[in-house]
Design a protein around this motif. Sequence first.
Motif, PDB file in Angstrom:
ATOM      1  N   ALA A   1       5.690   6.583   8.610  1.00  0.00           N
ATOM      2  CA  ALA A   1       4.911   7.253   9.648  1.00  0.00           C
ATOM      3  C   ALA A   1       3.760   8.069   9.059  1.00  0.00           C
ATOM      4  CB  ALA A   1       5.815   8.147  10.494  1.00  0.00           C
ATOM      5  N   GLN A   2       3.880   8.462   7.795  1.00  0.00           N
ATOM      6  CA  GLN A   2       2.760   9.151   7.137  1.00  0.00           C
ATOM      7  C   GLN A   2       1.623   8.181   6.845  1.00  0.00           C
ATOM      8  OE1 GLN A   2       4.060  11.219   3.630  1.00  0.00           O
ATOM      9  NE2 GLN A   2       5.307  12.692   4.736  1.00  0.00           N
ATOM     10  N   MET A   3       1.967   6.903   6.676  1.00  0.00           N
ATOM     11  CA  MET A   3       0.976   5.883   6.340  1.00  0.00           C
ATOM     12  C   MET A   3       0.382   5.237   7.581  1.00  0.00           C
ATOM     13  SD  MET A   3       0.854   5.610   2.941  1.00  0.00           S
ATOM     14  CE  MET A   3       0.045   4.034   2.810  1.00  0.00           C
ATOM     15  N   TYR A   4       1.230   4.956   8.564  1.00  0.00           N
ATOM     16  CA  TYR A   4       0.823   4.152   9.708  1.00  0.00           C
ATOM     17  C   TYR A   4       1.321   4.781  11.006  1.00  0.00           C
ATOM     18  CZ  TYR A   4       0.525   0.875   5.795  1.00  0.00           C
ATOM     19  OH  TYR A   4       0.249   0.292   4.580  1.00  0.00           O
ATOM     20  N   GLY A   5       0.749   4.328  12.113  1.00  0.00           N
ATOM     21  CA  GLY A   5       1.156   4.854  13.403  1.00  0.00           C
ATOM     22  C   GLY A   5       1.034   3.800  14.483  1.00  0.00           C
ATOM     23  N   GLY A   6       1.094   4.236  15.728  1.00  0.00           N
ATOM     24  CA  GLY A   6       0.882   3.354  16.872  1.00  0.00           C
ATOM     25  C   GLY A   6       1.822   2.165  16.899  1.00  0.00           C
ATOM     26  N   ASN A   7       1.236   0.968  17.025  1.00  0.00           N
ATOM     27  CA  ASN A   7       2.030  -0.250  17.162  1.00  0.00           C
ATOM     28  C   ASN A   7       2.723  -0.684  15.881  1.00  0.00           C
ATOM     29  OD1 ASN A   7       1.342  -0.511  19.878  1.00  0.00           O
ATOM     30  ND2 ASN A   7      -0.465  -1.738  19.446  1.00  0.00           N
TER      31      ASN A   7
ATOM     32  N   GLN B   1       0.824  -1.200   0.000  1.00  0.00           N
ATOM     33  CA  GLN B   1       0.000   0.000   0.000  1.00  0.00           C
ATOM     34  C   GLN B   1       0.868   1.264   0.000  1.00  0.00           C
ATOM     35  OE1 GLN B   1      -4.013   1.452   2.063  1.00  0.00           O
ATOM     36  NE2 GLN B   1      -2.435   1.056   3.592  1.00  0.00           N
ATOM     37  N   MET B   2       1.956   1.250   0.768  1.00  0.00           N
ATOM     38  CA  MET B   2       2.862   2.397   0.791  1.00  0.00           C
ATOM     39  C   MET B   2       3.533   2.585  -0.564  1.00  0.00           C
ATOM     40  SD  MET B   2       6.041   3.098   3.370  1.00  0.00           S
ATOM     41  CE  MET B   2       7.556   3.856   2.759  1.00  0.00           C
ATOM     42  N   ILE B   3       3.963   1.488  -1.181  1.00  0.00           N
ATOM     43  CA  ILE B   3       4.590   1.563  -2.497  1.00  0.00           C
ATOM     44  C   ILE B   3       3.580   2.082  -3.526  1.00  0.00           C
ATOM     45  CG2 ILE B   3       5.635   0.202  -4.351  1.00  0.00           C
ATOM     46  CD1 ILE B   3       6.560  -1.748  -2.040  1.00  0.00           C
ATOM     47  N   TRP B   4       2.363   1.563  -3.468  1.00  0.00           N
ATOM     48  CA  TRP B   4       1.298   1.995  -4.381  1.00  0.00           C
ATOM     49  C   TRP B   4       1.017   3.491  -4.228  1.00  0.00           C
ATOM     50  CZ3 TRP B   4      -3.465   3.909  -2.628  1.00  0.00           C
ATOM     51  CH2 TRP B   4      -4.437   4.115  -3.621  1.00  0.00           C
ATOM     52  N   LYS B   5       1.071   3.985  -3.026  1.00  0.00           N
ATOM     53  CA  LYS B   5       0.740   5.388  -2.776  1.00  0.00           C
ATOM     54  C   LYS B   5       1.884   6.332  -3.147  1.00  0.00           C
ATOM     55  CE  LYS B   5      -1.597   8.238   0.691  1.00  0.00           C
ATOM     56  NZ  LYS B   5      -2.854   8.336  -0.083  1.00  0.00           N
ATOM     57  N   LEU B   6       3.132   5.918  -2.909  1.00  0.00           N
ATOM     58  CA  LEU B   6       4.267   6.834  -3.035  1.00  0.00           C
ATOM     59  C   LEU B   6       5.221   6.510  -4.189  1.00  0.00           C
ATOM     60  CD1 LEU B   6       5.240   7.156   0.754  1.00  0.00           C
ATOM     61  CD2 LEU B   6       3.726   8.641  -0.578  1.00  0.00           C
ATOM     62  N   HIS B   7       5.213   5.279  -4.669  1.00  0.00           N
ATOM     63  CA  HIS B   7       6.216   4.869  -5.664  1.00  0.00           C
ATOM     64  C   HIS B   7       5.582   4.018  -6.759  1.00  0.00           C
ATOM     65  CE1 HIS B   7       9.311   6.250  -2.826  1.00  0.00           C
ATOM     66  NE2 HIS B   7       8.657   5.580  -1.896  1.00  0.00           N
ATOM     67  N   ARG B   8       4.452   4.447  -7.259  1.00  0.00           N
ATOM     68  CA  ARG B   8       3.653   3.596  -8.125  1.00  0.00           C
ATOM     69  C   ARG B   8       4.357   3.199  -9.417  1.00  0.00           C
ATOM     70  NH1 ARG B   8      -2.562   5.255  -8.200  1.00  0.00           N
ATOM     71  NH2 ARG B   8      -1.872   5.736  -6.079  1.00  0.00           N
ATOM     72  N   GLU B   9       5.198   4.070  -9.939  1.00  0.00           N
ATOM     73  CA  GLU B   9       5.830   3.782 -11.232  1.00  0.00           C
ATOM     74  C   GLU B   9       7.267   3.284 -11.106  1.00  0.00           C
ATOM     75  OE1 GLU B   9       4.021   3.707 -13.928  1.00  0.00           O
ATOM     76  OE2 GLU B   9       2.336   4.321 -12.660  1.00  0.00           O
TER      77      GLU B   9
END
Length: 438
Positions: free
Chosen positions: A273-279, A35-43
């Motif tokens: 940290a922009q994508m996920y947080g907490g645990n 999901q992080m790759i899809w959002k930030l590094h799609r190409e």
Amino acid sequence: MIPDIATRVYNHTFRIDPIVRTLLDTDFYKLLMQQMIWKLHRERRVTFQLINRTTSVRIADLIEERELTDQLDHARTLRFAKNELIWLAGNTFYGTKQIFEPAFMEWLADFRLPEYELIRRDGQFELRFEGRWTDTTMWEIPALAIINELRARAAVRSMSRFDLDVLYARAKAKLWSKVERLRVLAKEGPLRLSDFGTRRRHGFLWQRWCVEAMLEGLGEESFIGTSNVKHAMDTGLEAIGTNAHELPMVYAAVAPNDKALRDAPYAVLRDWAQMYGGNLLVVLPDCFGTTAFLSQAPDWVADWKGARPDSKPAIPAARELIAWWRERGRNPREKLVVLSDGMDIDTIENSVRALRGQVNVSIGWGTNLTNDFMGCAPAGVDGELRAISLVCKVVEADGKPTVKLSDNPNKMIGPPAEIERYRRVFGAAGVSAQPVLV
């Protein structure tokens, strides 16, 4: 409870008996990273490659190439099922609802594994996956699971139904003896353990049996989950996982200069940290050396939930992190250390007992949980069932070679010239060679 394993293994009468039957049969951190790759590094384009670190085992002499291509081709026909997507979208992971964005879920509904390149050379398979990072990242786990299970199938193919019955009875008894030791450990104090054994498991059914045995033997208070998303969905356990080395390896490979290279591990954390947080804020510090990572880390890294040291002996690695948190003015008793590098029953017992009261310890138990058949098979087969160190790593990003230094030089990956450059940038403090068994 799963069906009788020996009978199921013995009855290979199909044209193809699929090893990977669903795309959900993967580790949870692959979906989080995807999901992080899809959002930030799609190409961005990368290449993953199979690497057999146990070079004495000639995999291509044990597995028929046609069998392997049949399994890989079958995996490429799979799509996420509707009920799987509903479960992913609606479930709570790490205390967060809808951790996967609706747009990502829509994209995932059409996802399929990309093409592959397979060459047989000198008794080994050269297996590569080149393409968009969003796509190739998802080959790692099924590729490893396929090859490991095909190797196990080849080892037991000539065994009789009775021999197989005895084999799995012994393996079950061996695992249950470990469960009994873990019960003692849990009575002494807190024990948090999860299954990390998908990549190098003996087989899908055996992993399920191991998961169910651990859950039955320890209960959910001590056996907290599994990295395998399919098993998590089917058993109601928590899906466990955060991130892996491919993120800093790719970020470092595409860094335009040495300054950006030095910052790459922390750039990963900022994006995470922009994508996920907490645990889910668990640091993987060893890609280019843990000691260097900690010495250069911005102070905010010490505020993260914890860390997963992955290539130093467990107790020294944990103590290094404890000392670092103290130096940064944080209380280690409020932090989490996830120990997952080649853990076996002895290192689990020793680590938990040595570290209790100093830091929160969680054990990710991998190959030695889901693929420990030593001493269970007849003479001549025992060695063929021994787990090997097989990995599938990113080796190229946007045409540039990737590097992993590790805390253990026996796990290094990359061209010699690039390794020397990375060593110049990151140094070699705290690096020590250790045997790589799994």
